[in-house]
Every structure is written in C-alpha cells, then in structure tokens.
Write an enzyme that holds these catalytic residues in place. Structure first.
Site, PDB file in Angstrom:
ATOM      1  N   CYS A 113     -25.190 -44.953  34.002  1.00 42.16           N
ATOM      2  CA  CYS A 113     -26.208 -45.485  33.105  1.00 42.16           C
ATOM      3  C   CYS A 113     -27.051 -46.478  33.896  1.00 42.16           C
ATOM      4  CB  CYS A 113     -25.546 -46.181  31.935  1.00 42.16           C
ATOM      5  SG  CYS A 113     -24.243 -45.208  31.174  1.00 42.16           S
ATOM      6  N   ARG A 160     -30.890 -42.161  35.948  1.00 43.43           N
ATOM      7  CA  ARG A 160     -29.451 -42.447  35.994  1.00 43.43           C
ATOM      8  C   ARG A 160     -28.740 -42.022  34.716  1.00 43.43           C
ATOM      9  NH1 ARG A 160     -27.880 -46.722  39.907  1.00 43.43           N
ATOM     10  NH2 ARG A 160     -25.959 -46.797  38.754  1.00 43.43           N
ATOM     11  N   TRP A 194     -25.781 -42.600  29.703  1.00 37.11           N
ATOM     12  CA  TRP A 194     -25.216 -41.270  29.937  1.00 37.11           C
ATOM     13  C   TRP A 194     -23.847 -41.317  29.274  1.00 37.11           C
ATOM     14  CZ3 TRP A 194     -20.936 -39.061  32.334  1.00 37.11           C
ATOM     15  CH2 TRP A 194     -21.025 -37.699  32.628  1.00 37.11           C
ATOM     16  N   ASN A 204     -22.253 -50.699  32.001  1.00 29.62           N
ATOM     17  CA  ASN A 204     -22.074 -49.454  32.758  1.00 29.62           C
ATOM     18  C   ASN A 204     -20.621 -49.404  33.201  1.00 29.62           C
ATOM     19  OD1 ASN A 204     -24.765 -48.980  32.619  1.00 29.62           O
ATOM     20  ND2 ASN A 204     -25.189 -49.251  34.802  1.00 29.62           N
ATOM     21  N   GLY A 205     -20.028 -48.223  33.185  1.00 28.35           N
ATOM     22  CA  GLY A 205     -18.635 -48.098  33.629  1.00 28.35           C
ATOM     23  C   GLY A 205     -17.766 -47.646  32.480  1.00 28.35           C
ATOM     24  N   GLU A 265     -25.113 -24.349  48.014  1.00 30.68           N
ATOM     25  CA  GLU A 265     -26.154 -25.309  47.606  1.00 30.68           C
ATOM     26  C   GLU A 265     -27.212 -24.609  46.734  1.00 30.68           C
ATOM     27  OE1 GLU A 265     -26.336 -28.323  47.449  1.00 30.68           O
ATOM     28  OE2 GLU A 265     -28.438 -28.867  47.368  1.00 30.68           O
ATOM     29  N   LYS A 279     -28.022 -25.596  42.833  1.00 28.46           N
ATOM     30  CA  LYS A 279     -29.368 -25.984  42.378  1.00 28.46           C
ATOM     31  C   LYS A 279     -29.789 -25.159  41.172  1.00 28.46           C
ATOM     32  CE  LYS A 279     -29.665 -28.944  44.014  1.00 28.46           C
ATOM     33  NZ  LYS A 279     -29.116 -29.774  45.039  1.00 28.46           N
ATOM     34  N   GLU A 330     -27.635 -25.970  38.029  1.00 30.42           N
ATOM     35  CA  GLU A 330     -27.733 -27.286  37.387  1.00 30.42           C
ATOM     36  C   GLU A 330     -29.072 -27.525  36.708  1.00 30.42           C
ATOM     37  OE1 GLU A 330     -27.426 -30.775  39.903  1.00 30.42           O
ATOM     38  OE2 GLU A 330     -28.449 -29.752  41.532  1.00 30.42           O
ATOM     39  N   HIS A 362     -13.730  -9.063  47.940  1.00 28.60           N
ATOM     40  CA  HIS A 362     -12.392  -9.388  47.437  1.00 28.60           C
ATOM     41  C   HIS A 362     -12.418  -9.842  45.981  1.00 28.60           C
ATOM     42  CE1 HIS A 362     -10.694  -8.892  51.414  1.00 28.60           C
ATOM     43  NE2 HIS A 362     -11.676  -9.645  51.900  1.00 28.60           N
ATOM     44  N   LYS A 364     -27.899 -38.876  37.765  1.00 28.37           N
ATOM     45  CA  LYS A 364     -28.126 -38.904  39.208  1.00 28.37           C
ATOM     46  C   LYS A 364     -26.975 -39.538  39.974  1.00 28.37           C
ATOM     47  CE  LYS A 364     -30.612 -38.315  42.874  1.00 28.37           C
ATOM     48  NZ  LYS A 364     -30.522 -36.953  43.413  1.00 28.37           N
TER      49      LYS A 364
HETATM   50  C1  F6R Z   1     -26.684 -31.902  42.903  1.00 29.26           C
HETATM   51  C2  F6R Z   1     -26.387 -33.297  42.864  1.00 29.26           C
HETATM   52  C3  F6R Z   1     -24.966 -33.749  42.759  1.00 29.26           C
HETATM   53  C4  F6R Z   1     -24.724 -34.845  43.789  1.00 29.26           C
HETATM   54  C5  F6R Z   1     -23.310 -35.411  43.667  1.00 29.26           C
HETATM   55  C6  F6R Z   1     -23.006 -36.446  44.739  1.00 29.26           C
HETATM   56  O1  F6R Z   1     -28.037 -31.662  42.991  1.00 29.26           O
HETATM   57  O2  F6R Z   1     -27.265 -34.092  42.929  1.00 29.26           O
HETATM   58  O3  F6R Z   1     -24.088 -32.695  42.934  1.00 29.26           O
HETATM   59  O4  F6R Z   1     -24.936 -34.305  45.055  1.00 29.26           O
HETATM   60  O5  F6R Z   1     -23.146 -35.992  42.405  1.00 29.26           O
HETATM   61  O6  F6R Z   1     -23.901 -37.511  44.689  1.00 29.26           O
HETATM   62  P1  F6R Z   1     -24.057 -38.529  45.888  1.00 29.26           P
HETATM   63  O7  F6R Z   1     -24.662 -37.804  47.032  1.00 29.26           O
HETATM   64  O8  F6R Z   1     -24.940 -39.597  45.344  1.00 29.26           O
HETATM   65  O9  F6R Z   1     -22.682 -39.034  46.224  1.00 29.26           O
END
Ligand code: F6R
Length: 606
Positions: A2, A27, A72, A98-99, A480, A484, A487, A503, A601
């Site tokens: 958050c 966030r 969040w 937050n937390g 990756e 992308k 998500e 497999h 994020k």
């Molecule tokens: C995917 C994404 C997440 C972050 C993950 C780690 O697009 O953004 O999977 O990569 O939460 O985040 P960081 O790099 O901040 O530790």
C-alpha cells in the site's frame, strides 16, 4: 504494497496528499482515503482509484496536517470501511498502516470483549484503538504508539494523527517510511517517488524506528525508547523522469525507456581495453572472485526470470556453479549456506518481503548477500550493504519491463567481471564488452520498427491459453513473456523449456493454438526448430522471435525479427516483442494496463 503519504506544515495538506496518492497509486489501488486535521479530524475514504476518492471529496477540506493511504487489500475485502485511515471511536485519532499485524485476531477479540466496536475487517484498525486507550490513560502520542506496537506482532509502516497534538507519529518495522525534510514543513511517504518534486532531503527510517514529526522538527527514536540521530540524506540523482509525458501508459513509456535505461546501467562499468567490467559496489577483488565456490541468485517474478538469465551468463562466462532461486521457497527450505559463496538479491523495488526474508536467512547463517537493486536506499539495498544499482529509473507500471533488461545487463556485467578473474580470456572479454556496449542502440533500433505485433494480438487475444517456448538462455525469456501476458491481459499462459514441451504441455495443442517460440541464433536453435515442427504438426500457430535475416523465419506463421547480438545477450532483445505483445493485447482486451487486477508493484507482504 500500500502507499502512505503525510504532510505537516503551513500549507494546505490536501493537495500534497492527493498528489502523493496519485504518485503512489502503483503500489495499491483497491481503495484510498485521507484524514485532515482541522479542529477535529475529517476523514474521507472510497473504494476504487484515487480519482474516485477525489470525486467524492467536498469542494474544500482545509487543514495543514494530514495523512493518506492507497490500499492493496490483505485482511478484509475491498470496501469503504476497510479503506484507511482508521479512526478511534471518538474520531480524535486517525491511522494509516502498511504491512500485516499477525496477532490482529487476538487483539481484536480482546478489544471487542472490552466493548470496543470495530468498524472494519482489517488487521490495522486494532492499532488505532489501542493507541486511543493509551492516550486515554494519559500517555503522550509517541509513548502511546510505542506501547501499542509492543503488543503487536508483524510488520508496519504507520502514520498517526491526533486531534489534540500538532504532530504526526510514524513508525517502521518491515514496511518502509521516508520523511521528506522541508523548511517549516515535512512530508512522510512509503517511498521516495512522491517526495522527489517536494524536497531532496530525506530521513529514512530503519526497522524498529519511531519518529515524531512536526512542522519544524523530526525526532527519531528506537522501539526501546533510545533517541537516535535523524540522519538526513540526499535524493540527488536517485530517480529519472517519473511523469507519463506523451505516453498513454507507464508500461509503454518504460518499454521505450529501455535504450536509455540500459545506457545508464552500462555507463562507466565497461573496461573496453581490458575486456572487463567493473561493478565496484560489489566490493570483491579478482583474487576473491577466484575463490568463490558458487553463486546463488534470489528473486521473485520478473526478478527471478532475470536471475535465471544471469545464472546462465555467469556460469558460462566464469565456469562457476550458479543457481537462481525463488526467494519465497529458498527462505523456507532451510538452505545450506556456504559462507564464502556469493549471493545476490535481485529486486527492482528493493522492498519485496520474500527476497528480504531470504537475505536475512542467508545473513543469519553467516553468508554475505549483495543487492542487484533499482530503488536506491531501499530496504534490501540497505540490508545487503553492498551490491550494484541497476539504474533503470522509476518503474511505475506494475508489469516490470525496463528493470528486467537492466537486471540482465547488470548480471551480464558481473558475469564478465567474475569471468575475467577466472577463465575468460581478454580477447573473448573484449568481444563481449563491445557487444554489450551496442545493446542500448540495438534495443532502440528494434523499438523503432517492432514488427507485426498487431497480428500476434489478433491470434492470442481470444486464445484459451498461450504456450511460450525457449531453450537455454531463452527459457527464462519465455517465462518472462508468459508472465507479462498473463499478468496484464489475464490470458492463461504456460512457459516451458522447449525440450520439455513433448513431456506434457503438447497435450494442450489443438488447431490454431498460439505458441510463442524464442529462437535466437545460438547453438540450440536447431533443436528448437524440432520443437516448432512438433507444435505445427498438431495445428499450432507459431509466433517466432528470431534474429534478423535468419532463414528460421520460414518456420513461422508470424515472424518477429530482432537485431543480432552475442548469444549471451539475446534476452535483452528477444524480451522486447514479448513486452509489446503483452501491452498491445491488454489494450485490445480493454484491460487496465498499468494497474492490473489483484496485483501491486511492491510486494511487501509474504
Ligand atoms: C512482474 C512483476 C513482479 C515483480 C516481483 C518482484 O511484472 O513486476 O513479478 O517482478 O514482484 O518485484 P521486485 O523486483 O520489486 O522484487
């Protein structure tokens, strides 16, 4: 996950709070709220985006001290009641948190037995009632907060305002808080992003710190009551451009920032003459690098995918055993730590709870961890003490793009550095350094003419699922690409090393199934061609990402060429079309590209 913003000074608080919330919205964006002191405390909260809160606010909310939060959800659904700030029963105290308060259930039961009516389902609300009780018993605000937190178990970044006191009390344990220092005014925020346009001077709280913030002063102290010096540090040069500019979304902006971000990462770190790389912050001499028995990389999500690319580069260039681990698994599996091994925590935000916990586990067992981090001064960066910043600049889209490329670039630099200290020849080192130096330009060239992305969108947007395949260094790139698309466009995606496809995942293929294959011009390409043929034989449509001019294009239904580079560095090019496919598909499906559902994020809960 958050966001928190607070203001105390002589100016009106609300504009700072709303601007801060907008900048922190990446966030968490389930709901938001503000509390402004104006004789009493006025609170407004609303589910949805910050814009929904703004629309609900009266024409004016006057007051020169306030706190705000963007949420969040963890405990309790997305409702106005569960949004922060939470207030004491008499409305004289408001709190944002937050937390996670792990013993909230217990504390709630006790409060309810004592007759306190809780208005939300959150874990956070208990804190404000406990603080209120301490204040009613005559405690000063700081003492009331300290005593309350002594009863709580878990993580917090909190800010509390009091109707009867001209100060904000904040505390940090596991969830970051930074105080922006002004003249006759101060701000508090959960990260530096909303502060950068307001001040360059900050005080960063450490876990176990509390702070009493008034318009003209900041007093910090520890959980046990000891006062501490509030060390003021500068944000100078910490961040690049954080505004959207002419781009419709942060994700697209950040994809297009990759050439410059990569330049920032590589500048000053390439030693062309000696075919070497310099990551001074790692703090290891060539002699020390020679003695390292193995390297372990830790990360989550995109950072994990970048770590898996880095794993291959480091092992290949330095012939040192290297592994990449999922942070959340690593820390719970009682890992054996060799104290002279080298560990890297890889994270864009530097706040990811699982990666932070893995770092602490390694340190507890006597190991050393270096950070590969984007956000300067973040918790993991400080916990590690040493490492290298990847210098991507601010990444605000939830879907990580430029951080992936820069993590790969930074780990490639390290691969060259440790390689040169061990088995890599000067000649080979020079060749690699020259190739790496050209990457930013090649990335820019590709982004200017990205190929038939729209055709791919037509093929994948209504698909039941999409399979991503790659071999060797392209296997994590496939992961990756799948991450992308999944998500931000909510399409089920599966990523597999191409050789594993037969497999199991091959069972999914039917007439028209889209399969994205990453097949750069490396030693594994011919084997990948066999996998392509196996897919085609089952009616799959092949979206092929390959090197420009490579005849492998004939194997594709849709061919996307990327510029040629050294096989070790192809991920920084092959990932680009995957980012654009995800972006354009999400747009075509009407998804909120920068704020995908259920995600945040910075994942600061375990
Ligand atoms: C995917 C994404 C997440 C972050 C993950 C780690 O697009 O953004 O999977 O990569 O939460 O985040 P960081 O790099 O901040 O530790």
């Amino acid at each position: 996950m958050c966001g928190i913003i607070g203001y105390i000074g002589e100016q009106q608080a609300l504009p700072f709070l709303l601007d801060g919330l907008r900048r922190l919205e990446y966030r968490g964006y389930d709901s938001s709220g503000v509390a402004v002191k104006n004789g009493g405390i006025t609170v407004h909260k609303k589910t949805g985006k910050v814009a929904d809160l703004e629309a609900k606010l009266p024409a004016s909310v006057e007051g020169t001290c306030g706190i705000a939060h963007t949420r969040w959800a963890t405990h309790g659904g997305v409702t106005d009641e569960n949004a922060h700030p939470h207030c004491s029963a008499d409305g004289k105290i408001a709190l944002v948190h937050n937390g996670i308060i792990e013993n909230a259930r217990n504390l709630r039961n006790r409060l309810e037995n004592e007759g306190v009516k809780l208005r939300s389902e959150t874990d956070s609300e208990v804190l404000v009632h406990l603080i209120h009780r301490e204040i009613s018993n005559g405690a000063k605000p700081l003492t009331a907060v300290r005593r309350t937190l002594k009863r709580a178990r878990g993580t917090w970044g909190i800010c509390v305002v009091f109707e009867d006191h001209e100060k904000i009390i904040c505390a940090r344990n596991g969830s970051p808080l930074v105080i922006g220092v002004g003249s006759g005014e101060n701000w508090i925020a959960s990260d530096t992003l909303p502060l950068q346009t307001l001040t360059q001077q900050v005080v960063r709280l450490d876990d176990g710190d509390l702070a009493e913030v008034s318009a003209d002063g900041i007093k910090t102290s520890r959980f046990d009551g000891r006062t501490t010096d509030s060390e003021v540090t500068s944000l100078d040069g910490e961040w690049g451009e954080a505004e959207l500019g002419d781009f419709p979304h942060f994700m697209l902006k950040e994809i297009h920032e990759q050439p410059e971000a990569l330049r920032q990462c590589l500048t000053g770190r390439l030693d062309i003459k000696n075919g070497n790389a310099r990551l001074g912050g790692i703090g290891l001499t060539a002699k020390q690098l020679q003695k390292i028995p193995h390297v372990r990389l830790l990360g989550c999500g995109t950072a994990l995918n970048a770590s898996q690319v880095g794993r291959i580069v480091i092992e290949e260039l330095a012939r040192v055993p290297t592994l990449a681990h999922v942070s959340s698994e690593f820390r719970h599996n009682n890992p054996v730590i060799e104290t002279n091994a080298l560990h890297f925590a890889v994270s864009q935000s530097g706040e990811t709870a699982d990666t932070l916990a893995a770092v602490k586990e390694i340190q507890l067992k006597g190991g050393e961890v270096r950070g590969v981090i984007n956000v300067v001064g973040s918790t993991i960066a400080r916990q590690c003490g040493r490492g290298c910043y990847i210098h991507s600049g601010p990444e605000q889209s939830v879907a990580s793009t430029k951080a992936f490329s820069n993590m790969v670039a930074a780990l490639s630099l390290f691969g060259i550095q440790i390689g040169r200290a061990r088995t890599l020849s000067r000649e080979k080192g020079k060749k690699l350094v020259k190739s790496l130096q050209k990457i930013p330009k090649l990335v820019g060239d590709y982004l200017e003419a990205p190929g038939p992305i729209e055709e791919v969108v037509d093929l994948v947007k209504d698909a039941k699922s999409v399979l991503f395949l790659g071999r060797g260094i392209s296997a994590p790139v496939a992961r990756e690409g799948a991450l992308k698309l999944m998500e931000i466009a909510y399409i089920p995606c599966l990523a597999y090393p191409a050789g594993e496809m037969k497999h199991g995942p091959i069972a999914l293929l039917e007439e028209g199934s889209p399969v994205v294959v990453i097949a750069p011009n490396d030693s594994l390409k011919d084997k990948t061609v066999s996998s392509i043929q196996e897919c085609r034989a089952r009616g799959a449509k092949i979206i092929l990402i390959h090197e420009e001019g490579d005849p492998i294009a004939e194997e594709a239904d849709i061919s996307i060429p990327v510029p040629a580079t050294d096989p070790m560095f192809t991920p920084m090019l092959t990932v680009l079309p995957l980012q654009l496919i995800a972006y354009q598909t999400a747009l075509a499906l009407g998804c909120d590209v920068d704020r995908p559902r259920n995600l945040a994020k910075s994942v600061t809960v375990e």
